[in-house]
Write a protein that holds these residues in place. Structure first.
Motif, PDB file in Angstrom:
ATOM      1  N   PHE A  18       0.835  -1.195   0.000  1.00 17.06           N
ATOM      2  CA  PHE A  18       0.000   0.000   0.000  1.00 17.06           C
ATOM      3  C   PHE A  18       0.875   1.254   0.000  1.00 17.06           C
ATOM      4  CE2 PHE A  18      -2.307   3.382   2.225  1.00 17.06           C
ATOM      5  CZ  PHE A  18      -3.491   3.433   1.508  1.00 17.06           C
ATOM      6  N   LEU A  38      -6.432  -0.187  -3.863  1.00  9.86           N
ATOM      7  CA  LEU A  38      -5.698  -0.987  -2.883  1.00  9.86           C
ATOM      8  C   LEU A  38      -6.614  -1.459  -1.747  1.00  9.86           C
ATOM      9  CD1 LEU A  38      -2.511   1.205  -2.952  1.00  9.86           C
ATOM     10  CD2 LEU A  38      -2.589  -1.221  -3.585  1.00  9.86           C
ATOM     11  N   PHE A 139      -7.055   1.438   5.306  1.00  7.79           N
ATOM     12  CA  PHE A 139      -6.454   0.258   4.679  1.00  7.79           C
ATOM     13  C   PHE A 139      -6.041  -0.754   5.744  1.00  7.79           C
ATOM     14  CE2 PHE A 139      -2.919  -2.321   3.346  1.00  7.79           C
ATOM     15  CZ  PHE A 139      -3.324  -2.797   2.117  1.00  7.79           C
TER      16      PHE A 139
END
Length: 162
Positions: A18, A38, A139
């Motif tokens: 990422f 992502l 994320f």
């Protein structure tokens, strides 16, 4: 028992990827598009781990909003509401960027997204840095759900015996 978070090798690999792929300090449109892709990968991985026939989902060609809802369905209704709300807001941001050359009110929607996912960054962090740190936190939260034991999910499958 402590509340310490333990990162697996997979978590570290995913987050490293990422960080390498996100254009830090770059054009905000590109940051949104890359971060969305992502994070979407992690959502789809999470879904693939919890279903019995992931190939059927690939054929179904779910859009990201549908994949978010499906991923959320694997958890109790009160599981981390800010996570799911923020994923939907990021998806909406991405759609605005993808379908409008100059989307109006983009900075307001970015601020709303940042506010939707409390991640504890110091108040001195502002602007694009805060936006990117919020994306990083989002994320990491989704990636942290991937490769978790799925025994509890199997309990929800009707007709499944142990």
């Amino acid at each position: 028992m402590t509340d310490d978070v333990v990162a697996t090798d997979r978590d570290v690999e995913a987050f490293t990827r990422f960080l390498k792929r996100l254009p830090h300090g770059g054009d905000v449109d590109l940051v949104i598009l890359k971060a969305h892709l992502l994070i979407e990968e992690q959502i789809r991985q999470l879904v693939a781990e919890h279903v019995r026939n992931p190939e059927a989902l690939r054929v179904a060609d779910l859009n990201t909003g549908q994949a978010i809802s499906l991923a959320q369905s694997f958890f109790p209704p009160d599981h981390d509401p800010p996570l799911w709300a923020s994923l939907r807001k990021l998806n909406k941001l991405r759609n605005e960027i993808a379908h409008n050359i100059e989307p109006k009110g983009l900075q307001d929607r970015i601020a709303d997204f940042i506010g939707s996912f409390p991640c504890g960054w110091p108040h001195e962090v502002q602007g694009q840095d805060l936006f990117e740190l919020t994306l990083w936190s989002l994320f990491a939260s989704v990636a942290g759900l991937v490769e978790k034991p799925s025994a509890a999910v199997l309990e929800f499958i009707p007709g499944r015996s142990r």
